[in-house]
Design a protein around this motif. Sequence first.
Motif, short mmCIF file in Angstrom:
data_model
loop_
_atom_site.label_atom_id
_atom_site.label_comp_id
_atom_site.label_asym_id
_atom_site.label_seq_id
_atom_site.Cartn_x
_atom_site.Cartn_y
_atom_site.Cartn_z
N LEU A 102 0.78 -1.23 0.00
CA LEU A 102 0.00 0.00 0.00
C LEU A 102 0.82 1.28 0.00
CD1 LEU A 102 -2.73 -1.01 2.60
CD2 LEU A 102 -2.93 -0.98 0.10
N PHE A 103 2.03 1.23 0.54
CA PHE A 103 2.82 2.44 0.67
C PHE A 103 4.31 2.11 0.67
CE2 PHE A 103 1.70 0.94 4.89
CZ PHE A 103 2.92 0.92 5.55
N THR A 104 5.09 3.15 0.44
CA THR A 104 6.55 3.08 0.46
C THR A 104 7.06 4.14 1.42
OG1 THR A 104 6.56 2.46 -1.87
CG2 THR A 104 8.62 3.29 -0.99
N ILE A 105 8.19 3.88 2.05
CA ILE A 105 8.80 4.86 2.96
C ILE A 105 10.04 5.43 2.30
CG2 ILE A 105 9.88 5.23 5.21
CD1 ILE A 105 8.07 3.00 6.30
N VAL B 52 13.21 13.46 8.85
CA VAL B 52 11.83 13.05 8.56
C VAL B 52 11.81 11.99 7.46
CG1 VAL B 52 9.54 13.79 7.78
CG2 VAL B 52 10.90 15.29 9.24
N ARG B 53 11.10 10.91 7.76
CA ARG B 53 10.81 9.87 6.77
C ARG B 53 9.30 9.87 6.56
NH1 ARG B 53 14.25 7.10 3.78
NH2 ARG B 53 13.47 5.07 4.33
N VAL B 54 8.89 9.71 5.32
CA VAL B 54 7.47 9.73 5.00
C VAL B 54 7.03 8.41 4.39
CG1 VAL B 54 7.37 12.24 4.68
CG2 VAL B 54 7.86 10.78 2.72
N ALA B 55 5.78 8.06 4.66
CA ALA B 55 5.13 6.95 3.97
C ALA B 55 4.28 7.58 2.87
CB ALA B 55 4.25 6.16 4.94
N GLU C 165 0.82 5.02 -3.73
CA GLU C 165 1.32 4.76 -5.08
C GLU C 165 1.42 6.01 -5.94
OE1 GLU C 165 -2.97 3.40 -7.01
OE2 GLU C 165 -1.41 1.91 -6.70
N ASP C 166 0.71 7.09 -5.54
CA ASP C 166 0.78 8.37 -6.26
C ASP C 166 1.81 9.31 -5.64
OD1 ASP C 166 -1.24 7.63 -8.09
OD2 ASP C 166 -2.79 8.21 -6.65
N ASP C 167 2.63 8.79 -4.73
CA ASP C 167 3.66 9.56 -4.03
C ASP C 167 3.07 10.65 -3.15
OD1 ASP C 167 6.46 9.65 -3.45
OD2 ASP C 167 6.60 11.52 -4.58
N GLU C 168 1.85 10.44 -2.66
CA GLU C 168 1.21 11.36 -1.72
C GLU C 168 1.53 10.90 -0.30
OE1 GLU C 168 -2.73 12.39 -4.39
OE2 GLU C 168 -2.75 10.63 -3.09
N VAL C 169 1.91 11.83 0.56
CA VAL C 169 2.27 11.50 1.94
C VAL C 169 1.03 11.03 2.69
CG1 VAL C 169 3.18 12.39 4.11
CG2 VAL C 169 4.19 13.13 1.94
N VAL C 170 1.15 9.85 3.32
CA VAL C 170 0.05 9.31 4.12
C VAL C 170 0.42 9.23 5.60
CG1 VAL C 170 -0.94 8.06 2.16
CG2 VAL C 170 0.68 6.89 3.69
N GLY C 171 1.69 9.49 5.92
CA GLY C 171 2.16 9.50 7.30
C GLY C 171 3.63 9.87 7.32
N PHE C 172 4.10 10.22 8.53
CA PHE C 172 5.52 10.55 8.66
C PHE C 172 5.99 10.37 10.09
CE2 PHE C 172 3.67 14.63 9.83
CZ PHE C 172 4.55 15.18 10.76
N VAL C 173 7.30 10.23 10.21
CA VAL C 173 7.96 10.20 11.51
C VAL C 173 9.14 11.16 11.43
CG1 VAL C 173 9.46 8.21 10.99
CG2 VAL C 173 8.91 8.77 13.37
N PHE D 7 -3.78 0.66 8.64
CA PHE D 7 -3.14 -0.01 7.51
C PHE D 7 -1.67 -0.29 7.75
CE2 PHE D 7 -6.81 2.06 5.61
CZ PHE D 7 -7.35 1.03 4.85
N GLY D 8 -1.19 -0.06 8.98
CA GLY D 8 0.20 -0.37 9.32
C GLY D 8 1.20 0.72 9.02
N VAL D 9 0.73 1.92 8.67
CA VAL D 9 1.64 3.01 8.32
C VAL D 9 2.48 3.42 9.53
CG1 VAL D 9 1.79 5.42 7.56
CG2 VAL D 9 0.16 3.86 6.46
N GLY D 10 1.82 3.71 10.65
CA GLY D 10 2.55 4.13 11.85
C GLY D 10 3.51 3.06 12.33
#
Length: 143
Positions: A5-8, A37-40, A43-51, A75-78
């Motif tokens: 679902l996502f990439t970091i 800062v790392r972002v999740a 697939e459209d390279d839109e930020v869905v979360g970050f640390v 969805f397991g992002v955090g």
Amino acid sequence: MTNELFTIRDARPDDKAVLDGYANLEGMDAIPSIEGVRVAVNEDDEVVGFVRIALADDGTAFVNPVITHETWRGFGVGRALMEEALERHGELRLVSRGGSLPFYKALGYERIGWDLIEMSLVDDCDHCEMREECGPVPVRKVL
């Protein structure tokens, strides 16, 4: 790191407005910079979360903050952001606030004393007018 679902990836300058918006939605100030800062991203390279990881003078890594957009929670992002940060740094410390303690406990974080928290890297809880409501708890996890 990749999942279905996502990439970091590292945050980029053009992500900053989104990161600040997510922080604002959680009642926080804008992040000072994208350093650490790392972002999740979807697939459209839109930020869905970050640390954001802030390092103390001794190299200790502090999470400040981790945020997942509300539509991506569950969805397991955090979890993925925290696990990747732990792998990178070997130990993470933070102050859990509000209702976030069950999340950190589920990831294996343990309570620690306030003496292990670098107060210059986290919001000063001692003088916060919302301390009782917020219920801050210092925690850490070591690989």
